[in-house]
Structures are given as structure tokens and as C-alpha cells.
Scaffold this motif. Structure first.
Motif, short mmCIF file in Angstrom:
data_model
loop_
_atom_site.label_atom_id
_atom_site.label_comp_id
_atom_site.label_asym_id
_atom_site.label_seq_id
_atom_site.Cartn_x
_atom_site.Cartn_y
_atom_site.Cartn_z
N GLY A 60 0.83 -1.20 0.00
CA GLY A 60 0.00 0.00 0.00
C GLY A 60 0.86 1.25 0.00
O GLY A 60 1.72 1.41 0.86
N ILE A 61 0.65 2.11 -0.98
CA ILE A 61 1.39 3.37 -1.09
C ILE A 61 0.45 4.47 -0.60
O ILE A 61 -0.47 4.88 -1.29
N LEU A 62 0.69 4.91 0.61
CA LEU A 62 -0.24 5.77 1.34
C LEU A 62 -0.02 7.26 1.06
O LEU A 62 1.12 7.69 0.88
N PRO A 63 -1.09 8.04 1.11
CA PRO A 63 -0.96 9.48 0.89
C PRO A 63 -0.36 10.22 2.08
O PRO A 63 0.28 11.26 1.90
N GLY A 64 -0.53 9.69 3.26
CA GLY A 64 -0.10 10.40 4.47
C GLY A 64 1.27 9.98 4.98
O GLY A 64 2.02 9.25 4.32
N GLU A 65 1.55 10.41 6.20
CA GLU A 65 2.86 10.19 6.81
C GLU A 65 2.90 9.00 7.76
O GLU A 65 3.94 8.69 8.30
N ARG A 66 1.76 8.34 7.95
CA ARG A 66 1.68 7.24 8.93
C ARG A 66 1.41 5.91 8.24
O ARG A 66 0.36 5.71 7.63
N ALA A 79 4.54 4.96 3.57
CA ALA A 79 4.04 6.31 3.83
C ALA A 79 4.77 7.27 2.90
O ALA A 79 5.98 7.15 2.71
N THR A 80 4.03 8.20 2.29
CA THR A 80 4.67 9.15 1.38
C THR A 80 4.59 10.60 1.84
O THR A 80 5.45 11.39 1.48
N ARG A 86 0.72 11.20 -4.42
CA ARG A 86 1.15 9.80 -4.36
C ARG A 86 0.51 8.97 -5.47
O ARG A 86 0.96 7.89 -5.78
N ASN A 87 -0.52 9.52 -6.12
CA ASN A 87 -1.17 8.80 -7.22
C ASN A 87 -0.19 8.48 -8.35
O ASN A 87 -0.40 7.54 -9.09
N ALA A 88 0.87 9.25 -8.46
CA ALA A 88 1.90 8.96 -9.47
C ALA A 88 2.67 7.69 -9.11
O ALA A 88 3.15 6.98 -9.99
N LEU A 89 2.79 7.39 -7.84
CA LEU A 89 3.61 6.27 -7.39
C LEU A 89 2.91 4.92 -7.47
O LEU A 89 3.58 3.88 -7.55
N VAL A 90 1.60 4.91 -7.46
CA VAL A 90 0.88 3.63 -7.48
C VAL A 90 1.09 2.92 -8.82
O VAL A 90 1.56 1.78 -8.84
N PRO A 91 0.81 3.55 -9.97
CA PRO A 91 1.08 2.85 -11.23
C PRO A 91 2.58 2.66 -11.51
O PRO A 91 2.97 1.67 -12.12
N LEU A 92 3.40 3.57 -11.03
CA LEU A 92 4.84 3.45 -11.24
C LEU A 92 5.39 2.16 -10.64
O LEU A 92 6.29 1.54 -11.19
#
Length: 150
Positions: A60-66, A79-80, A86-92
Motif C-alpha cells: 500500500g502506497i499511502l498518501p499520508g505520513e503514517r 508512507a509518502t 502519491r497517485n503517481a507512485l501507485v502505477p509506477l
């Protein structure tokens, strides 16, 4: 190392969409494919739940810091602190993408999938160029596997 398949879709979804996402997760896991998603609720939780039910692995590539904000079915939480960026990182981080129903966030992830030249299969999602549309979870996984073999 198994291939990673990014699954994108809405964070708030109706029961019908939840059933589809769970089936996609199950199908990916039975074929030894790792699920990559946004790590939160809705589609993300359902696909992870389906994968875990079949002994699969989830990221899971999360939008928050936790990292603790991930749904309970995420094995590896990243955590990102990037919010929607972070939507760029999910398909990447997937070798291919399965797009399910969703809103603007799903649409942005579809755009990034195109930018990163990932094979994309759609199951009840937005109609965008380059998207292979299928009707079932099994067909979606068949299509991403075929794309990765070519």
C-alpha cells in the motif's frame, strides 16, 4: 520475484464494486502476483482483502505520513506524505495496472499509467485511450499477464 500489479479504483465504493475488487485481488493472488494499491479503503481495501484470502502479498502506497493508516490487509505500507501526489507512485510501482471504477483520483492514476507506459486493463472504469476493457476479474488478470509476457 513475482510481478506487481497496481490496482486502482475509488476510495468509497458501492457493494457491487467491492465484490469486483475482492475478486480481482483473489485472482491476482492465486496466480502469484503481488497487489500494489493506495493502501486505504474502498477498492484498495477490497483488493487487498481478496489477495490475503488467497495467501497473496500486498503493498500500500499511502498518501499520508503514517504507515499505520493502511488498511489491515496491507503487508507492506509505504508512507509518502504526498497526499494526492502519491497517485503517481501507485502505477509506477506496478508492472501493469488494473483500473476499476473510481473518480478523479483513479483518472489521474490512469494518466500516470500511460505516462509510465504500463499496460492498463479496465474493468468498469473510465474510457480512456490505450485501455483494454474486459468484463470479469479473471479476464483482467489474463490480460495483464498476456501484456507482461509480450
Amino acid at each position: 520475484m513475482s510481478d506487481r500489479i497496481s490496482v486502482i479504483g475509488g476510495g468509497s465504493i458501492p457493494d457491487e464494486s467491492r465484490t469486483v475488487a475482492t475478486a480481482v485481488g483473489r485472482e491476482l493472488a492465486t496466480r502469484g502476483l503481488t497487489v500494489v494499491c493506495g493502501g486505504r479503503g474502498g477498492t484498495m481495501e477490497a483488493v487487498c482483502r481478496g489477495a490475503k484470502a488467497e495467501g497473496g502479498s500486498t503493498i500500500g502506497i499511502l498518501p499520508g505520513e503514517r504507515r499505520e493508516a493502511a488498511n489491515e490487509y496491507v503487508d507492506v505500507a509505504i508512507a509518502t506524505g504526498l497526499g494526492h501526489a502519491r497517485n503517481a507512485l501507485v502505477p509506477l510501482n506496478g508492472d501493469a495496472v488494473i483500473a476499476l471504477s473510481g473518480g478523479h483520483g483513479t483518472l489521474t492514476e490512469l494518466g500516470f499509467a500511460g505516462i509510465y507506459d504500463r499496460p492498463v486493463v479496465g474493468l468498469g472504469t473510465h474510457d480512456v485511450p490505450g485501455l483494454e476493457t474486459v468484463e470479469t476479474a479473471e479476464a483482467a488478470v489474463d490480460a495483464v499477464e498476456a501484456a507482461l509476457e509480450s
